[in-house]
Scaffold this motif. Structure first.
Motif, PDB file in Angstrom:
ATOM      1  N   LEU A  12       0.851  -1.186   0.000  1.00  0.00           N
ATOM      2  CA  LEU A  12       0.000   0.000   0.000  1.00  0.00           C
ATOM      3  C   LEU A  12       0.888   1.237   0.000  1.00  0.00           C
ATOM      4  N   LEU A  13       0.801   2.047  -1.046  1.00  0.00           N
ATOM      5  CA  LEU A  13       1.624   3.253  -1.145  1.00  0.00           C
ATOM      6  C   LEU A  13       0.878   4.475  -0.632  1.00  0.00           C
ATOM      7  N   HIS A  14      -0.421   4.416  -0.723  1.00  0.00           N
ATOM      8  CA  HIS A  14      -1.242   5.542  -0.288  1.00  0.00           C
ATOM      9  C   HIS A  14      -2.658   5.029  -0.095  1.00  0.00           C
ATOM     10  N   ARG A  15      -3.298   5.459   0.967  1.00  0.00           N
ATOM     11  CA  ARG A  15      -4.666   5.011   1.232  1.00  0.00           C
ATOM     12  C   ARG A  15      -5.583   6.202   1.415  1.00  0.00           C
ATOM     13  N   ALA A  16      -6.831   6.023   1.023  1.00  0.00           N
ATOM     14  CA  ALA A  16      -7.825   7.080   1.220  1.00  0.00           C
ATOM     15  C   ALA A  16      -9.186   6.422   1.386  1.00  0.00           C
ATOM     16  N   ARG A  17     -10.077   7.131   2.031  1.00  0.00           N
ATOM     17  CA  ARG A  17     -11.457   6.640   2.095  1.00  0.00           C
ATOM     18  C   ARG A  17     -12.422   7.808   2.098  1.00  0.00           C
ATOM     19  N   ARG A  18     -13.587   7.572   1.603  1.00  0.00           N
ATOM     20  CA  ARG A  18     -14.643   8.584   1.648  1.00  0.00           C
ATOM     21  C   ARG A  18     -16.003   7.898   1.587  1.00  0.00           C
ATOM     22  N   ALA A  19     -17.044   8.676   1.891  1.00  0.00           N
ATOM     23  CA  ALA A  19     -18.403   8.121   1.902  1.00  0.00           C
ATOM     24  C   ALA A  19     -18.856   7.812   0.472  1.00  0.00           C
ATOM     25  N   THR A  20     -19.709   6.803   0.324  1.00  0.00           N
ATOM     26  CA  THR A  20     -20.211   6.445  -1.005  1.00  0.00           C
ATOM     27  C   THR A  20     -21.183   7.498  -1.532  1.00  0.00           C
ATOM     28  N   ARG A  24     -27.587   9.926  -2.087  1.00  0.00           N
ATOM     29  CA  ARG A  24     -27.898  10.794  -3.227  1.00  0.00           C
ATOM     30  C   ARG A  24     -28.274   9.996  -4.474  1.00  0.00           C
ATOM     31  N   GLY A  25     -28.349   8.684  -4.339  1.00  0.00           N
ATOM     32  CA  GLY A  25     -28.823   7.858  -5.459  1.00  0.00           C
ATOM     33  C   GLY A  25     -27.720   7.108  -6.169  1.00  0.00           C
ATOM     34  N   PRO A  26     -28.130   6.124  -6.999  1.00  0.00           N
ATOM     35  CA  PRO A  26     -27.178   5.228  -7.665  1.00  0.00           C
ATOM     36  C   PRO A  26     -26.171   5.947  -8.565  1.00  0.00           C
ATOM     37  N   ASP A  27     -26.622   6.973  -9.300  1.00  0.00           N
ATOM     38  CA  ASP A  27     -25.725   7.665 -10.227  1.00  0.00           C
ATOM     39  C   ASP A  27     -24.662   8.469  -9.479  1.00  0.00           C
ATOM     40  N   ALA A  28     -25.051   8.973  -8.307  1.00  0.00           N
ATOM     41  CA  ALA A  28     -24.102   9.757  -7.513  1.00  0.00           C
ATOM     42  C   ALA A  28     -22.964   8.866  -7.016  1.00  0.00           C
ATOM     43  N   VAL A  29     -23.282   7.602  -6.712  1.00  0.00           N
ATOM     44  CA  VAL A  29     -22.244   6.682  -6.254  1.00  0.00           C
ATOM     45  C   VAL A  29     -21.245   6.425  -7.382  1.00  0.00           C
ATOM     46  N   ILE A  33     -17.244   7.389  -7.453  1.00  0.00           N
ATOM     47  CA  ILE A  33     -16.151   6.445  -7.719  1.00  0.00           C
ATOM     48  C   ILE A  33     -15.224   7.012  -8.798  1.00  0.00           C
ATOM     49  N   LEU A  34     -15.817   7.560  -9.857  1.00  0.00           N
ATOM     50  CA  LEU A  34     -15.014   8.103 -10.956  1.00  0.00           C
ATOM     51  C   LEU A  34     -14.166   9.290 -10.473  1.00  0.00           C
ATOM     52  N   ASP A  35     -14.774  10.167  -9.678  1.00  0.00           N
ATOM     53  CA  ASP A  35     -14.028  11.313  -9.140  1.00  0.00           C
ATOM     54  C   ASP A  35     -12.885  10.850  -8.241  1.00  0.00           C
ATOM     55  N   PHE A  36     -13.199   9.901  -7.369  1.00  0.00           N
ATOM     56  CA  PHE A  36     -12.221   9.392  -6.400  1.00  0.00           C
ATOM     57  C   PHE A  36     -11.017   8.796  -7.149  1.00  0.00           C
ATOM     58  N   ALA A  37     -11.311   7.996  -8.175  1.00  0.00           N
ATOM     59  CA  ALA A  37     -10.246   7.350  -8.939  1.00  0.00           C
ATOM     60  C   ALA A  37      -9.397   8.385  -9.677  1.00  0.00           C
ATOM     61  N   ALA A  38     -10.062   9.386 -10.267  1.00  0.00           N
ATOM     62  CA  ALA A  38      -9.327  10.416 -11.011  1.00  0.00           C
ATOM     63  C   ALA A  38      -8.433  11.223 -10.066  1.00  0.00           C
ATOM     64  N   GLU A  39      -8.942  11.506  -8.873  1.00  0.00           N
ATOM     65  CA  GLU A  39      -8.147  12.265  -7.901  1.00  0.00           C
ATOM     66  C   GLU A  39      -6.946  11.454  -7.426  1.00  0.00           C
ATOM     67  N   LEU A  40      -7.157  10.164  -7.228  1.00  0.00           N
ATOM     68  CA  LEU A  40      -6.049   9.295  -6.803  1.00  0.00           C
ATOM     69  C   LEU A  40      -4.980   9.217  -7.881  1.00  0.00           C
ATOM     70  N   ARG A  41      -5.451   9.127  -9.112  1.00  0.00           N
ATOM     71  CA  ARG A  41      -4.502   9.044 -10.222  1.00  0.00           C
ATOM     72  C   ARG A  41      -3.654  10.327 -10.274  1.00  0.00           C
ATOM     73  N   ALA A  74     -28.141  -4.420  -4.817  1.00  0.00           N
ATOM     74  CA  ALA A  74     -29.345  -3.936  -4.143  1.00  0.00           C
ATOM     75  C   ALA A  74     -29.049  -2.735  -3.255  1.00  0.00           C
ATOM     76  N   ASN A  75     -27.956  -2.792  -2.488  1.00  0.00           N
ATOM     77  CA  ASN A  75     -27.719  -1.721  -1.513  1.00  0.00           C
ATOM     78  C   ASN A  75     -27.259  -0.418  -2.175  1.00  0.00           C
ATOM     79  N   LEU A  76     -26.836  -0.481  -3.441  1.00  0.00           N
ATOM     80  CA  LEU A  76     -26.438   0.733  -4.155  1.00  0.00           C
ATOM     81  C   LEU A  76     -27.484   1.157  -5.182  1.00  0.00           C
TER      82      LEU A  76
END
Ligand SMILES: [Zn+2]
Length: 310
Positions: A12-20, A24-29, A33-41, A74-76
């Motif tokens: 593990l070189l770097h770790r992060a976490r945030r709320a799903t 705010r609905g399925p599309d917001a999740v 994810i896309l924002d989180f991945a782009a920021e990590l990159r 189901a949960n998302l």
């Protein structure tokens, strides 16, 4: 959501976490994810001088790994989300792997965690429910329809407690952390008591707790013996909240399994080693697998980390 930059050795070189953000609905999740991945990159490019070369994402539900689609969660509130192509587009055409959260966690436990190097293993996390990951020669079996490993829905008490899956007497109704919490809340008369409290009461010799614990261990052993009869694993890796009880769980569990086997070979029964980073690391391993490098027995060429979102 847990995310990490994972190095070529599975580190593990770097770790992060945030709320799903699922309220705010399925599309917001998905957007999250896309924002989180782009920021990590971007973070990885800045910190390590080179962006991640691949990405892995592991999500719950029914996953079509071949087509990179989250078929149902189901949960998302997800149905047929083409997560792999969405992530590939967002990250600028890097290769992306999509996996299932428990199977990804199992991959990590089997390859770099408690089962390190085992050619055949079964990973069983005991949490809110019970799931499973069947490890075969360095990969995890997903089955023809994405359901392989669902040991939590093996019926161990026919006609027993109803399960949300529609069946009665499923293993997870008796041996998940939630089931033990419920049983101990009922037995102790304290609605707030949970599985960890039950384990403590077992350690102090409380007879009611011992009875609750024995019922859970017996059900778990029944389910596990079914699994090892079918799969003949070398290592059985038990994780999730209930495994945090340590030897309070593992000593009676090993005894209960040993008492039940006849011709079967006893696997090693060991606690999971990676905790709640297993899914994240497993997503990283899936990404490294796309590049044909990383901790698979082959030699990585550079230490450039891929990024991972779970
Ligand atoms: Zn069930």
């Amino acid at each position: 959501m847990k995310a990490a930059l994972v190095g070529s050795g599975g580190e593990l070189l770097h770790r992060a976490r945030r709320a799903t953000g699922r309220e705010r609905g399925p599309d917001a999740v998905v957007a999250g994810i896309l924002d989180f991945a782009a920021e990590l990159r971007a973070y990885g490019a800045d910190r390590f001088g080179e962006p991640a070369r691949a990405a892995g994402v592991a999500v719950p539900g029914i996953i079509d790994e071949e087509h990179g689609t989250a078929v149902y969660a189901a949960n998302l509130g997800w149905r047929d989300v083409p997560l792999r192509s969405l992530l590939g587009e967002r990250l600028g055409a890097v290769p992306v792997a999509l996996g299932h959260d428990v199977r990804a966690g199992g991959l990590a436990e089997g390859r770099i965690g408690a089962g390190r190097g085992a050619d055949r293993f079964l990973f069983v996390p005991l949490g809110t429910g019970i799931a499973g990951a069947i490890g075969i020669d360095g990969r995890v079996e997903s089955g023809a329809h994405g359901f392989a490993g669902e040991i939590g829905h093996v019926v161990v008490r026919p006609g027993g407690l109803p399960c949300p899956c529609g069946q009665y007497g499923c293993l997870e109704r008796f041996a998940s952390a939630s089931a033990v919490s419920q049983a101990w809340a009922d037995a102790s008369g304290d609605p707030a008591a949970d599985a960890a409290d039950c384990a403590k009461a077992v350690e102090s010799g409380d007879a009611r707790a011992l009875a609750v614990w024995r019922d859970a261990v017996d059900a778990l052993a029944d389910g596990l013996v079914t699994a090892l009869t079918l799969l003949d694993p070398r290592v059985l890796i038990i994780g999730g909240g209930l495994a945090e009880a340590g030897e309070t769980l593992f000593t009676p569990l090993r005894d209960a399994v040993r008492r039940r086997v006849t011709f079967q070979k006893l696997p090693q029964i060991v606690p999971a080693a990676l905790g709640d980073t297993a899914g994240c690391l497993g997503a990283g391993l899936l990404a490294w697998d796309l590049l044909g490098t990383g901790p698979t027995g082959t030699t990585p060429t550079t230490a450039t980390p891929p990024e991972v979102t779970t």
